[in-house]
Design a protein around this motif. Structure first.
Motif, PDB file in Angstrom:
ATOM      1  N   GLY A  44       0.813  -1.209   0.000  1.00 34.03           N
ATOM      2  CA  GLY A  44       0.000   0.000   0.000  1.00 34.03           C
ATOM      3  C   GLY A  44       0.846   1.257   0.000  1.00 34.03           C
ATOM      4  O   GLY A  44       2.072   1.201  -0.040  1.00 34.03           O
ATOM      5  N   TYR A  45       0.176   2.396   0.018  1.00 35.38           N
ATOM      6  CA  TYR A  45       0.839   3.704   0.083  1.00 35.38           C
ATOM      7  C   TYR A  45       1.523   3.774   1.440  1.00 35.38           C
ATOM      8  O   TYR A  45       0.874   3.676   2.481  1.00 35.38           O
ATOM      9  CB  TYR A  45      -0.211   4.799  -0.089  1.00 35.38           C
ATOM     10  CG  TYR A  45       0.341   6.171  -0.356  1.00 35.38           C
ATOM     11  CD1 TYR A  45       1.129   6.417  -1.471  1.00 35.38           C
ATOM     12  CD2 TYR A  45       0.062   7.223   0.493  1.00 35.38           C
ATOM     13  CE1 TYR A  45       1.618   7.676  -1.739  1.00 35.38           C
ATOM     14  CE2 TYR A  45       0.546   8.498   0.237  1.00 35.38           C
ATOM     15  CZ  TYR A  45       1.332   8.715  -0.874  1.00 35.38           C
ATOM     16  OH  TYR A  45       1.808   9.966  -1.126  1.00 35.38           O
ATOM     17  N   HIS A  46       2.846   3.919   1.449  1.00 36.35           N
ATOM     18  CA  HIS A  46       3.600   3.730   2.669  1.00 36.35           C
ATOM     19  C   HIS A  46       4.840   4.614   2.714  1.00 36.35           C
ATOM     20  O   HIS A  46       5.203   5.253   1.726  1.00 36.35           O
ATOM     21  CB  HIS A  46       4.048   2.272   2.777  1.00 36.35           C
ATOM     22  CG  HIS A  46       5.147   1.943   1.813  1.00 36.35           C
ATOM     23  ND1 HIS A  46       4.946   1.859   0.455  1.00 36.35           N
ATOM     24  CD2 HIS A  46       6.464   1.707   2.007  1.00 36.35           C
ATOM     25  CE1 HIS A  46       6.102   1.575  -0.141  1.00 36.35           C
ATOM     26  NE2 HIS A  46       7.036   1.481   0.777  1.00 36.35           N
ATOM     27  N   SER A  47       5.494   4.589   3.859  1.00 36.05           N
ATOM     28  CA  SER A  47       6.807   5.214   4.004  1.00 36.05           C
ATOM     29  C   SER A  47       7.664   4.327   4.896  1.00 36.05           C
ATOM     30  O   SER A  47       7.157   3.481   5.628  1.00 36.05           O
ATOM     31  CB  SER A  47       6.683   6.616   4.616  1.00 36.05           C
ATOM     32  OG  SER A  47       6.180   6.535   5.937  1.00 36.05           O
ATOM     33  N   HIS A  48       8.962   4.529   4.792  1.00 34.64           N
ATOM     34  CA  HIS A  48       9.933   3.880   5.671  1.00 34.64           C
ATOM     35  C   HIS A  48      10.651   5.008   6.407  1.00 34.64           C
ATOM     36  O   HIS A  48      11.427   5.744   5.780  1.00 34.64           O
ATOM     37  CB  HIS A  48      10.961   3.076   4.875  1.00 34.64           C
ATOM     38  CG  HIS A  48      10.379   1.946   4.084  1.00 34.64           C
ATOM     39  ND1 HIS A  48      10.069   0.725   4.637  1.00 34.64           N
ATOM     40  CD2 HIS A  48      10.061   1.850   2.772  1.00 34.64           C
ATOM     41  CE1 HIS A  48       9.584  -0.069   3.706  1.00 34.64           C
ATOM     42  NE2 HIS A  48       9.563   0.595   2.558  1.00 34.64           N
ATOM     43  N   PRO A  49      10.423   5.193   7.697  1.00 33.12           N
ATOM     44  CA  PRO A  49      11.002   6.327   8.417  1.00 33.12           C
ATOM     45  C   PRO A  49      12.522   6.427   8.338  1.00 33.12           C
ATOM     46  O   PRO A  49      13.055   7.534   8.259  1.00 33.12           O
ATOM     47  CB  PRO A  49      10.537   6.107   9.859  1.00 33.12           C
ATOM     48  CG  PRO A  49       9.278   5.312   9.724  1.00 33.12           C
ATOM     49  CD  PRO A  49       9.502   4.425   8.536  1.00 33.12           C
ATOM     50  N   ASP A  50      13.233   5.296   8.335  1.00 32.86           N
ATOM     51  CA  ASP A  50      14.702   5.316   8.378  1.00 32.86           C
ATOM     52  C   ASP A  50      15.324   4.417   7.318  1.00 32.86           C
ATOM     53  O   ASP A  50      16.367   3.806   7.541  1.00 32.86           O
ATOM     54  CB  ASP A  50      15.183   4.880   9.772  1.00 32.86           C
ATOM     55  CG  ASP A  50      14.670   5.785  10.862  1.00 32.86           C
ATOM     56  OD1 ASP A  50      14.915   6.998  10.774  1.00 32.86           O
ATOM     57  OD2 ASP A  50      14.015   5.279  11.798  1.00 32.86           O
ATOM     58  N   HIS A  51      14.700   4.342   6.150  1.00 29.79           N
ATOM     59  CA  HIS A  51      15.105   3.361   5.137  1.00 29.79           C
ATOM     60  C   HIS A  51      14.980   3.992   3.752  1.00 29.79           C
ATOM     61  O   HIS A  51      13.953   4.577   3.428  1.00 29.79           O
ATOM     62  CB  HIS A  51      14.149   2.162   5.271  1.00 29.79           C
ATOM     63  CG  HIS A  51      14.357   1.022   4.340  1.00 29.79           C
ATOM     64  ND1 HIS A  51      15.291   0.044   4.556  1.00 29.79           N
ATOM     65  CD2 HIS A  51      13.706   0.674   3.204  1.00 29.79           C
ATOM     66  CE1 HIS A  51      15.204  -0.869   3.599  1.00 29.79           C
ATOM     67  NE2 HIS A  51      14.253  -0.501   2.758  1.00 29.79           N
ATOM     68  N   GLU A  52      16.037   3.894   2.946  1.00 25.24           N
ATOM     69  CA  GLU A  52      16.003   4.371   1.562  1.00 25.24           C
ATOM     70  C   GLU A  52      15.498   3.241   0.656  1.00 25.24           C
ATOM     71  O   GLU A  52      15.744   2.071   0.930  1.00 25.24           O
ATOM     72  CB  GLU A  52      17.408   4.756   1.094  1.00 25.24           C
ATOM     73  CG  GLU A  52      18.018   5.891   1.850  1.00 25.24           C
ATOM     74  CD  GLU A  52      19.440   6.192   1.393  1.00 25.24           C
ATOM     75  OE1 GLU A  52      19.826   7.365   1.455  1.00 25.24           O
ATOM     76  OE2 GLU A  52      20.160   5.257   0.980  1.00 25.24           O
ATOM     77  N   GLU A  53      14.815   3.633  -0.427  1.00 19.27           N
ATOM     78  CA  GLU A  53      14.350   2.661  -1.417  1.00 19.27           C
ATOM     79  C   GLU A  53      14.760   3.119  -2.808  1.00 19.27           C
ATOM     80  O   GLU A  53      14.784   4.318  -3.088  1.00 19.27           O
ATOM     81  CB  GLU A  53      12.824   2.553  -1.422  1.00 19.27           C
ATOM     82  CG  GLU A  53      12.224   1.725  -0.334  1.00 19.27           C
ATOM     83  CD  GLU A  53      10.736   1.564  -0.535  1.00 19.27           C
ATOM     84  OE1 GLU A  53      10.317   0.442  -0.867  1.00 19.27           O
ATOM     85  OE2 GLU A  53      10.003   2.543  -0.356  1.00 19.27           O
ATOM     86  N   LEU A  54      15.028   2.146  -3.665  1.00 23.51           N
ATOM     87  CA  LEU A  54      15.305   2.438  -5.060  1.00 23.51           C
ATOM     88  C   LEU A  54      14.589   1.389  -5.901  1.00 23.51           C
ATOM     89  O   LEU A  54      14.730   0.189  -5.640  1.00 23.51           O
ATOM     90  CB  LEU A  54      16.808   2.396  -5.350  1.00 23.51           C
ATOM     91  CG  LEU A  54      17.122   2.805  -6.786  1.00 23.51           C
ATOM     92  CD1 LEU A  54      18.117   3.944  -6.798  1.00 23.51           C
ATOM     93  CD2 LEU A  54      17.631   1.625  -7.574  1.00 23.51           C
TER      94      LEU A  54
END
Length: 169
Positions: free
Chosen positions: A48-58
């Motif tokens: 779902g529509y989300h975020s990772h507070p302390d994590h980068e994504e590529l």
């Protein structure tokens, strides 16, 4: 340690795409996540529509086309494109094209990959996270997602396609 795996031989992990190969888990990577997805038209990455507070994504698009929904608007990515998402940035990728896409998702640090889903619940209207339960259904593992506010079921999916026509990632 050096370890080689054949990605196509890895089992699919439960997710809302036609295929998710958890390469990082297969090789024992501890510093970063590395997943290969097959995303058919209409499917999304990840839950779902989300975020990772302390994590980068590529996200790297190997083939096909995806759209990454962000707080700043949609970002369309085609084969050969990469989309970087900073920690704390909300996002969701989806295939709104006519053909399947192969997408590699890399994230770091791996031990900080906890996602916070923030979507409107169709039952109560609250914008909340989702809880999930793993259940066995017809010999396969299914994930059942529920609204954190009211408990209503919001989604259910398993590993790989439901149509018996698995094409792999």
């Amino acid at each position: 340690m050096v370890k080689r795996v054949s990605v196509s031989d890895l089992p699919d992990a439960p997710n809302p795409t036609s295929g998710k190969k958890e390469v990082d888990e297969a090789v024992g990577a501890s510093a970063f996540g590395f997943n290969v997805y097959e995303v058919r038209p209409g499917e999304r990455v990840p839950w779902g529509y989300h975020s990772h507070p302390d994590h980068e994504e590529l996200f790297y698009v190997v083939s096909g086309t995806i759209t990454v929904d962000t707080e700043d608007g949609p970002v369309r990515a085609e084969a050969g494109d990469a989309v970087f998402v900073s920690p704390g940035e909300k996002n969701r990728a989806r295939n709104d094209g006519a053909e399947a896409a192969e997408v590699i998702a890399v994230g770091a640090p791996k031990d900080e990959d906890g996602a916070v889903i923030e979507e409107e619940c169709p039952a109560c209207g609250a914008v909340t996270d989702r809880t999930y339960e793993s259940v066995e259904s017809g010999g396969r593992t299914e994930y059942v997602l529920s609204c954190a506010a009211c408990g209503a079921e919001t989604d259910q999916f398993g590993a790989g396609p439901d149509d018996g026509n698995e094409t792999g990632a």
